[in-house]
Design a protein around this motif. Structure first.
Motif: not given
Length: 135
Positions: A58, A60-61, A64-65, A132, A135
Motif C-alpha cells: 500500500t 508503494k502504491q 507511486e501515485a 520498491t 510483495t
C-alpha cells in the motif's frame, strides 16, 4: 510528523495471551508438545508477515501515485523523511520489539522463520530506499 523513535504501544501486549497461557498451563504441556511456544510464534509471525507485506504494498502504491502527480511528501518539517520511509522505520522498530517479547518467554527469535522473513523484507525495503518492495 517526525520519524518514529520507539515501537508501537500495542507490541508489548501482542504476546499477553501466550504469556498467560504459558504461566498457567506451560508446565503441563506433554513432552511431544514442548515446542508449542515456537509453533505458536511461527503462526503469529506468519500473520505479521502478511500484514507487513500488505502495508508495504500500500505504501508503494501511495508513493507511486504521488510520484505520478509530481508532488512530493518531503518537507522541512519531517526532515526529508518520506511517509513510506517512516512506515518502514516504524515496522522495523515494532519487529525488533516483537523479538524482545519472544525472548521474554524463552524463545530465540532466530528460530522463528517468519520473524526472520519479516526482518529480511524490511531490511530490503530500507536498502532500496523505499522505491520498491517485495510483495
Amino acid at each position: 510528523r517526525p520519524p518514529p523513535e520507539s515501537a508501537s504501544m500495542f507490541i508489548n501486549g501482542v504476546l499477553n495471551p501466550l504469556k498467560y497461557f504459558d504461566k498457567k498451563w506451560g508446565k503441563c504441556a506433554p513432552k511431544k508438545r514442548e515446542n508449542w511456544r515456537e509453533n505458536s510464534l511461527e503462526k503469529i509471525g506468519e500473520n505479521y508477515l502478511i500484514f507487513t507485506r500488505e502495508l508495504l504494498g500500500t505504501a508503494k502504491q501511495m508513493e507511486e501515485a504521488l510520484r505520478k502527480r509530481k508532488s512530493s511528501r518531503r518537507s522541512a518539517a519531517n526532515h526529508g523523511t518520506s511517509d513510506t520511509e517512516k512506515i518502514i522505520l516504524q515496522l522495523k522498530l515494532d519487529i525488533l520489539e516483537f523479538g524482545k517479547e519472544m525472548r521474554s518467554i524463552g524463545v530465540d527469535e532466530s528460530e522463528i522463520s517468519s520473524y526472520q522473513k519479516i526482518r529480511s523484507e524490511l531490511d530490503e525495503a530500507s536498502s532500496e530506499g523505499a522505491e520498491t518492495f517485495k510483495t
